[in-house]
Design a protein around this motif. Structure first.
Motif, PDB file in Angstrom:
ATOM      1  N   SER A  83      20.899  29.429  37.156  1.00  0.00           N
ATOM      2  CA  SER A  83      21.433  29.407  38.509  1.00  0.00           C
ATOM      3  C   SER A  83      22.067  28.040  38.750  1.00  0.00           C
ATOM      4  CB  SER A  83      20.317  29.665  39.529  1.00  0.00           C
ATOM      5  OG  SER A  83      20.824  29.551  40.848  1.00  0.00           O
ATOM      6  N   TYR A 100      25.781  30.469  42.012  1.00  0.00           N
ATOM      7  CA  TYR A 100      26.002  31.525  41.028  1.00  0.00           C
ATOM      8  C   TYR A 100      24.764  31.625  40.152  1.00  0.00           C
ATOM      9  CZ  TYR A 100      27.968  34.107  37.093  1.00  0.00           C
ATOM     10  OH  TYR A 100      28.198  35.049  36.108  1.00  0.00           O
ATOM     11  N   THR A 124      24.556  39.778  38.055  1.00  0.00           N
ATOM     12  CA  THR A 124      25.142  38.499  38.451  1.00  0.00           C
ATOM     13  C   THR A 124      25.287  38.465  39.967  1.00  0.00           C
ATOM     14  OG1 THR A 124      27.405  39.318  38.231  1.00  0.00           O
ATOM     15  CG2 THR A 124      26.412  38.296  36.289  1.00  0.00           C
ATOM     16  N   GLU A 125      25.094  37.301  40.523  1.00  0.00           N
ATOM     17  CA  GLU A 125      25.241  37.142  41.971  1.00  0.00           C
ATOM     18  C   GLU A 125      25.990  35.853  42.255  1.00  0.00           C
ATOM     19  OE1 GLU A 125      21.979  38.104  44.673  1.00  0.00           O
ATOM     20  OE2 GLU A 125      22.308  36.163  45.635  1.00  0.00           O
ATOM     21  N   SER A 126      26.956  35.923  43.145  1.00  0.00           N
ATOM     22  CA  SER A 126      27.709  34.738  43.556  1.00  0.00           C
ATOM     23  C   SER A 126      27.783  34.701  45.074  1.00  0.00           C
ATOM     24  CB  SER A 126      29.113  34.758  42.945  1.00  0.00           C
ATOM     25  OG  SER A 126      29.786  35.953  43.291  1.00  0.00           O
ATOM     26  N   THR A 144      27.997  36.963  50.134  1.00  0.00           N
ATOM     27  CA  THR A 144      27.284  37.117  48.865  1.00  0.00           C
ATOM     28  C   THR A 144      27.672  38.433  48.210  1.00  0.00           C
ATOM     29  OG1 THR A 144      25.392  35.869  49.723  1.00  0.00           O
ATOM     30  CG2 THR A 144      25.011  37.219  47.773  1.00  0.00           C
TER      31      THR A 144
END
Length: 413
Positions: A83, A100, A124-126, A144
Motif C-alpha cells: 500500500s 493505492y 486493487t484499490e485506488s 475510491t
C-alpha cells in the motif's frame, strides 16, 4: 463487524486502519499543541496515534508519504500486498492525497473446502482525496475505486468538521454513496448491483489536559444483491449420501445498519497513555454486536514507542442464519455464511515505532519505521466444521486463529 457483503476477507480492513492511523492524528496533534504545554501535547500526540482513533480537527493533515506491506493468514485464507499513500499541501489551505494498494488473495477456508474449490485472485484499490480548510472549518472530498475479477466498487464521500468552544470541541458530519457491480466468474449470465449510502456524525471533546473523549454514530443503508454469489446453505436431504445437500443462499435485498462508538484517551504522568473503546452495532437482519478494546502506549527513550492492545468482539447471528436447515427452502431467506452466525473473537496486538532522520535525503524532515502484529482467535457458537466429520448436525463447532502483520515506513517532508 463488516457490513459489506462477505465477498472480501478481513485483511483490507487492516489497510484502512493503518491509513487512518497514519493520516488523521497529526491534525489533532497540531490543535492540542496550540492548547497545552509542549510536554503535555506530545503525550497527547501518542494518544492520537493509537489504532482506531478517529477524532477530527480543523487543520490540514501534514505532508507525508507511507509505504506499507500487510499480510493476513488464518482459517485457510491468505491475503497480502503493498500500500502506498502520498499527501501534499497546496497554498496552506488545500491538501491532496492519493492511495493505492493491492490484495493478493488465496482461499481454501472451511466453507470453501465444503462447497467449492480453493481459488486465488487479486484486488486493487485506488483513491484520491482533497481537504480544504477555511477558518475553523475543514471540508473533505474523496473518490475510491476497488476492482477485482468479479466485483467493481466505486465510492464518493464528503465530510465537514468544525471547531467550536475555544477549539476544545469538534463536530463532524459525513456522507458517502457507492455503487457496486457484481458478477460471477464462470457464469456470463449473472450480474447484479448494490447501492450503498453511509451517514456519519461524530463529536470529539478535550475534557482536560489529560483526557480526550470521542462519540460517533454511523448509519449505512444497502440495497441490491447483498449475498455472496458463490455461497450455499445446507439442508437435510435423506436422499443424499452425506445426509445433506446445498442450494444457493437467498438474502434480503435491503439492509440498514447502525453503529455507536465511544472512545476515551487518557495521558499518564510518566509519559505513557491509556485508551479504551466501546462499539455497539445492530442491523435489520437481527445482528447485534459489541466490541470492547483496551490499549496502552509506552515511549522508550526518545525514539521508540511501544503499543499493546486487547480487543473482544461478540455478536448474535442474523435471523435467517442456520448451519443446517431442516429441509429445502423452509423459509424465505436462507444463509450459512459463518460471518452471519453467533461468534466471539479475541485480539492481542503488539506494535512498535522507531523515529529516524535520514540525513542523506534533504527534503525529508523525519520518518518512522513501524511494525505491528495481531493474533486473533475466532470461536463460533453455531457454525460447524464439516471437514472434521461426525453425525450430521452434530459436527464439532468451528474455530480458528489468524495472524496479521503490518510493516510500514512513514516520512514527513
Amino acid at each position: 463487524m463488516s457490513i459489506r457483503p462477505e465477498r472480501r476477507p478481513v485483511a483490507p480492513k487492516v489497510v484502512e486502519e493503518v491509513v487512518v492511523a497514519v493520516t488523521e492524528p497529526r491534525a489533532l496533534t497540531h490543535r492540542i499543541a496550540l492548547l497545552f504545554s509542549p510536554a503535555r501535547h506530545w503525550l497527547l500526540l501518542m494518544l492520537a496515534l493509537l489504532p482506531g482513533f478517529s477524532l477530527f480537527a480543523t487543520v490540514l493533515p501534514e505532508d507525508r508519504a507511507d509505504i506499507m506491506y500487510h499480510r493476513y493468514d488464518g482459517g485457510g485464507v491468505e491475503v497480502d500486498g503493498p500500500s502506498i499513500l502520498v499527501r501534499k499541501s497546496v497554498m496552506d489551505t488545500v491538501s491532496l492525497s492519493a492511495n493505492y494498494y493491492v490484495d493478493s488473495i488465496s482461499s481454501a477456508s472451511v466453507d470453501v473446502v465444503s462447497t467449492a474449490s480453493p481459488y486465488t485472485e487479486e484486488r486493487t484499490e485506488s483513491s484520491l482525496s482533497m481537504d480544504y480548510l477555511h477558518n475553523k472549518t475543514l471540508m473533505s472530498l474523496a473518490l475510491t475505486k476497488s476492482d477485482e475479477s468479479d466485483y467493481l466498487s466505486e465510492t464518493g464521500s464528503f465530510s465537514i468538521s468544525h471547531d467550536m468552544f475555544g477549539d476544545l470541541t469538534t463536530v463532524s458530519l459525513g456522507y458517502s454513496v457507492g455503487n457496486d457491480d457484481i458478477s460471477r466468474n464462470g457464469d456470463a449470465d449473472f450480474g447484479d448491483q448494490i447501492k450503498r449510502q453511509n451517514y456519519r456524525l461524530s463529536l470529539s471533546q478535550i475534557l482536560t489536559k489529560n483526557t480526550i473523549l470521542g462519540v460517533g454514530w454511523e448509519t449505512i443503508t444497502d440495497e441490491g444483491f447483498l449475498n455472496n454469489p458463490y455461497r450455499s446453505y445446507r439442508y437435510l436431504d435423506p436422499l443424499a449420501g452425506d445426509g445433506y445437500s446445498y442450494l444457493p443462499e437467498v438474502y434480503p435485498r435491503t439492509r440498514t445498519s447502525n453503529a455507536l462508538a465511544l472512545r476515551l484517551k487518557y495521558y499518564l504522568p510518566y509519559r505513557a497513555a491509556l485508551s479504551s473503546e466501546y462499539r455497539y452495532f445492530n442491523d435489520t437482519w437481527g445482528i447485534d454486536a459489541n466490541n470492547f478494546e483496551l490499549a496502552y502506549t509506552h515511549p522508550f527513550r526518545e525514539k521508540w514507542i511501544f503499543d499493546i492492545r486487547y480487543r473482544y468482539y461478540t455478536q448474535e447471528g442474523a435471523d435467517f442464519y442456520s448451519d443446517l436447515f431442516s429441509r429445502r427452502a423452509p423459509q424465505t431467506y436462507l444463509a450459512r455464511d459463518k460471518e452471519l452466525s453467533s461468534f466471539q473473537s479475541h485480539t492481542l496486538g503488539l506494535a512498535m515505532s522507531y523515529e529516524i532522520k535520514p540525513g542523506f535525503l534533504q527534503f525529508v524532515d523525519r520518518g518512522t519505521l513501524n511494525l505491528a502484529y495481531d493474533y486473533i482467535y475466532f470461536d463460533y457458537d453455531d457454525f460447524r466444521d464439516l471437514t472434521r466429520g461426525g453425525v450430521v448436525g452434530e459436527e464439532p463447532f468451528y474455530s480458528f486463529s489468524a495472524n496479521v502483520i503490518k510493516a510500514y515506513v512513514s516520512i514527513w517532508y
